[in-house]
Design a protein around this motif. Structure first.
Motif, PDB file in Angstrom:
ATOM      1  N   THR A   1      -1.128  57.776  29.237  1.00 64.91           N
ATOM      2  CA  THR A   1      -0.666  57.558  30.380  1.00 64.91           C
ATOM      3  C   THR A   1      -1.581  58.224  31.926  1.00 64.91           C
ATOM      4  O   THR A   1      -1.400  59.405  31.664  1.00 64.91           O
ATOM      5  CB  THR A   1       0.391  56.932  30.812  1.00 64.91           C
TER       6      THR A   1
ATOM      7  N   SER B   1      -0.218  54.966  37.303  1.00 58.95           N
ATOM      8  CA  SER B   1      -0.328  53.932  37.974  1.00 58.95           C
ATOM      9  C   SER B   1      -0.266  53.132  37.065  1.00 58.95           C
ATOM     10  O   SER B   1      -0.109  51.546  36.823  1.00 58.95           O
ATOM     11  CB  SER B   1      -1.873  53.453  38.427  1.00 58.95           C
ATOM     12  N   GLY B   2       0.561  52.964  35.410  1.00 61.34           N
ATOM     13  CA  GLY B   2       0.440  52.687  34.659  1.00 61.34           C
ATOM     14  C   GLY B   2      -0.687  51.680  33.737  1.00 61.34           C
ATOM     15  O   GLY B   2      -0.218  50.693  32.958  1.00 61.34           O
ATOM     16  N   PHE B   3      -2.084  52.899  34.249  1.00 62.61           N
ATOM     17  CA  PHE B   3      -2.950  52.045  33.112  1.00 62.61           C
ATOM     18  C   PHE B   3      -3.120  52.928  31.809  1.00 62.61           C
ATOM     19  O   PHE B   3      -2.471  54.121  32.043  1.00 62.61           O
ATOM     20  CB  PHE B   3      -3.946  52.577  33.703  1.00 62.61           C
ATOM     21  N   TYR B   4      -2.858  53.005  31.026  1.00 62.71           N
ATOM     22  CA  TYR B   4      -3.212  52.859  29.440  1.00 62.71           C
ATOM     23  C   TYR B   4      -4.508  53.338  28.949  1.00 62.71           C
ATOM     24  O   TYR B   4      -4.650  51.482  28.690  1.00 62.71           O
ATOM     25  CB  TYR B   4      -1.687  52.291  28.612  1.00 62.71           C
TER      26      TYR B   4
ATOM     27  N   TYR C   1      -5.252  49.016  28.785  1.00 61.79           N
ATOM     28  CA  TYR C   1      -5.003  47.876  29.347  1.00 61.79           C
ATOM     29  C   TYR C   1      -3.459  48.173  30.556  1.00 61.79           C
ATOM     30  O   TYR C   1      -3.655  49.734  30.551  1.00 61.79           O
ATOM     31  CB  TYR C   1      -3.733  47.406  28.435  1.00 61.79           C
ATOM     32  N   ARG C   2      -3.590  47.844  31.244  1.00 59.76           N
ATOM     33  CA  ARG C   2      -2.228  48.059  32.521  1.00 59.76           C
ATOM     34  C   ARG C   2      -1.063  47.370  32.418  1.00 59.76           C
ATOM     35  O   ARG C   2      -0.406  46.114  31.844  1.00 59.76           O
ATOM     36  CB  ARG C   2      -2.704  47.623  34.259  1.00 59.76           C
TER      37      ARG C   2
END
Length: 132
Positions: free
Chosen positions: A110, A113-116, A128-129
């Motif tokens: 994780t 920026s919220g991107f996984y 995914y974001r």
């Protein structure tokens, strides 16, 4: 992850490891991992709670935190085909996260920026974001 340090390593029963990098990056691990020091295994997920003739069982999370928190990440690589995650901490240390399943997710990263990014069974990566 490059340029960051590990803030802490935790073991969450029954079998997930959490590596928290400062600031704001985390890796959840549900597969074996090992920490190499000078090219040899210093500690691994398999050592957790083993006593090996010591006065008390090993707290691998504490040992890994103590070793890794003093070093910056210098390089990160994902091996194509296996999704092994290799994190170098200079010349001294290397964290190797080693997926072992053809069906289960092994690790996930994780970011602030919220991107996984997840290692799927069989060595594939998926990302995914959040909110997208």
């Amino acid at each position: 992850m490059v340029g960051r340090t590990i803030g802490h390593v935790r073991f969450n029963e029954p079998g997930q490891w959490a590596f928290s990098f400062e600031p704001g990056v985390g890796i959840g691990v549900e597969c074996p991992w090992r920490l190499l020091q000078g090219g040899s295994v210093a500690i691994s997920s398999e050592d957790h709670s083993q006593q090996y003739g010591l006065p008390a069982p090993l707290d691998v999370a504490e040992v890994a935190t103590n070793l890794l928190s003093l070093h910056l990440v210098t390089h990160v690589d994902v091996r194509e085909g296996t999704a092994d995650l290799i994190i170098d901490f200079g010349d001294a240390l290397r964290l190797e996260i080693i997926p072992m399943s053809s069906g289960y997710e092994s690790w996930g990263v994780t970011t602030p920026s919220g991107f996984y990014v997840f290692a799927q069974g069989g060595g594939q990566l998926s990302g995914y974001r959040a909110g997208a």
